[in-house]
Design an enzyme around this catalytic site. Structure first.
Site, PDB file in Angstrom:
ATOM      1  N   ASP A 193       5.286   9.452  -0.233  1.00  0.00           N
ATOM      2  CA  ASP A 193       6.122   8.554  -1.037  1.00  0.00           C
ATOM      3  C   ASP A 193       6.272   9.023  -2.482  1.00  0.00           C
ATOM      4  O   ASP A 193       5.587   9.938  -2.931  1.00  0.00           O
ATOM      5  CB  ASP A 193       5.567   7.125  -0.997  1.00  0.00           C
ATOM      6  CG  ASP A 193       4.042   7.080  -1.127  1.00  0.00           C
ATOM      7  OD1 ASP A 193       3.473   7.998  -1.728  1.00  0.00           O
ATOM      8  OD2 ASP A 193       3.434   6.129  -0.620  1.00  0.00           O
ATOM      9  N   ASN A 239      -2.973  -4.427   1.201  1.00  0.00           N
ATOM     10  CA  ASN A 239      -2.140  -5.300   2.039  1.00  0.00           C
ATOM     11  C   ASN A 239      -1.796  -4.627   3.373  1.00  0.00           C
ATOM     12  O   ASN A 239      -0.962  -5.116   4.118  1.00  0.00           O
ATOM     13  CB  ASN A 239      -0.865  -5.704   1.290  1.00  0.00           C
ATOM     14  CG  ASN A 239       0.002  -4.501   0.921  1.00  0.00           C
ATOM     15  OD1 ASN A 239      -0.305  -3.371   1.300  1.00  0.00           O
ATOM     16  ND2 ASN A 239       1.073  -4.736   0.184  1.00  0.00           N
ATOM     17  N   HIS A 293      -0.510  -1.534   3.768  1.00  0.00           N
ATOM     18  CA  HIS A 293       0.582  -0.549   3.787  1.00  0.00           C
ATOM     19  C   HIS A 293       0.060   0.868   4.012  1.00  0.00           C
ATOM     20  O   HIS A 293      -1.074   1.190   3.695  1.00  0.00           O
ATOM     21  CB  HIS A 293       1.469  -0.645   2.535  1.00  0.00           C
ATOM     22  CG  HIS A 293       0.884  -0.121   1.253  1.00  0.00           C
ATOM     23  ND1 HIS A 293       1.070  -0.753   0.050  1.00  0.00           N
ATOM     24  CD2 HIS A 293       0.139   0.976   0.979  1.00  0.00           C
ATOM     25  CE1 HIS A 293       0.474  -0.054  -0.907  1.00  0.00           C
ATOM     26  NE2 HIS A 293      -0.102   0.987  -0.372  1.00  0.00           N
ATOM     27  N   GLU A 311       5.558  -1.225   3.354  1.00  0.00           N
ATOM     28  CA  GLU A 311       4.980  -2.510   2.989  1.00  0.00           C
ATOM     29  C   GLU A 311       5.076  -3.499   4.158  1.00  0.00           C
ATOM     30  O   GLU A 311       5.980  -3.379   5.001  1.00  0.00           O
ATOM     31  CB  GLU A 311       5.736  -3.082   1.781  1.00  0.00           C
ATOM     32  CG  GLU A 311       5.626  -2.243   0.512  1.00  0.00           C
ATOM     33  CD  GLU A 311       4.341  -2.505  -0.271  1.00  0.00           C
ATOM     34  OE1 GLU A 311       3.273  -2.666   0.348  1.00  0.00           O
ATOM     35  OE2 GLU A 311       4.410  -2.538  -1.507  1.00  0.00           O
TER      36      GLU A 311
END
Ligand code: GLP
Length: 258
Positions: free
Chosen positions: A68, A137, A139, A144
């Site tokens: 990313d 979370n 990811h 996400e």
């Protein structure tokens, strides 16, 4: 099949992952490696650089694809993952620049940018090894939690949690963290022949347990790895702290089927 290795320290976990990569490079020098960023992989890159210095990790014929990059940041920007990769790995190894694939977050036409990235990845037949971290979370990369996940590379709006987690590279000010990122799709990660997931620290214990033992759901993107045929999850004791006791006992310092 998921194997879990629980190491006594974060450093030992990092060395384990770096050694797996070095070993894989010896078997297949043309390895196509997916690379993560974040705080967790920093000791792993340090170990990989050390293995390279010892002549045990040759990147001369390897290719890398970063998972990313932030939208709006040029490769030269200090907060960019380009800068991170140069600082922690690229400047210290023998990987030719044309073999390093990262999104250019500054490119206006992001659709063309992700198309360029995905075309380069498919031209090589996808990833041999995807090295990934896990966000608190759940990811992976910047895939996400969402009702549905994109299989290919895409532009994503970052959650506040993810922006806060990345604040360190922006003077500790999470509002300075870009609001969007480009991320490799979950499909490209799941198509990797091997996935190595590295997680360390007590703050990852809850999400590691959910990812490995909770329901498979796009609300916890890392849980999709349960369906992958060849995953090695490398943890330190703290990150393994919420796994079932039986698993913690059996897998400490070694690997096992989950
Ligand atoms: C970052 C990256 C991910 C990384 C995750 C965990 O934001 N985009 O690739 O795995 O979040 O980061 P950390 O290792 O700092 O907890």
């Amino acid at each position: 099949m998921t194997r879990v290795a629980i190491l006594p320290s974060a450093e030992a976990a990092a060395v384990t992952v770096a050694t797996c990569i070095a070993d894989a490079l010896q078997v297949d020098p043309e390895l196509v490696i997916g690379l993560p960023t974040g705080q967790t992989p920093i000791p792993m890159y340090r170990a990989l650089v050390e293995l390279h210095r010892q002549g045990r990790a040759d990147f001369g014929r390897a290719t890398t694809f970063n998972l990313d990059e932030f939208v709006g940041l040029a490769p030269g920007d200090l907060g960019s993952y380009h800068a991170y990769m140069r600082a922690h790995l690229f400047d210290a190894i023998n990987l030719a620049p044309e073999r390093m694939h990262l999104f250019n977050g500054k490119r206006k036409d992001w659709r063309r940018e992700i198309a360029r990235f995905d075309a380069a990845l498919s031209a090589l037949g996808g990833l041999t090894i995807a090295v990934v971290g896990i966000g608190r979370n759940g990811h992976i990369g910047f895939n996400e939690p969402a009702p549905a996940l994109a299989t290919a590379s895409h532009r994503v709006r970052l959650t506040e949690a993810s922006r806060r987690a990345n604040a360190a590279a922006f003077g500790g000010r999470w509002r300075r963290v870009p609001t969007h990122a480009l991320s490799m799709g979950i499909g490209s990660i799941l198509r990797a022949r091997t996935v190595l997931l590295l997680a360390t620290g007590a703050h990852k214990a809850a999400i590691v347990a959910r990812a490995l033992h909770g329901p498979i759901t796009t609300r916890v993107p890392a849980s999709l790895l349960q369906a992958h045929p060849n995953v090695l999850v490398v943890l330190d004791r703290a990150a393994a702290g919420k796994l079932p006791m039986s698993e913690r006992r059996l897998s400490r310092g070694s690997t096992m089927k989950s």
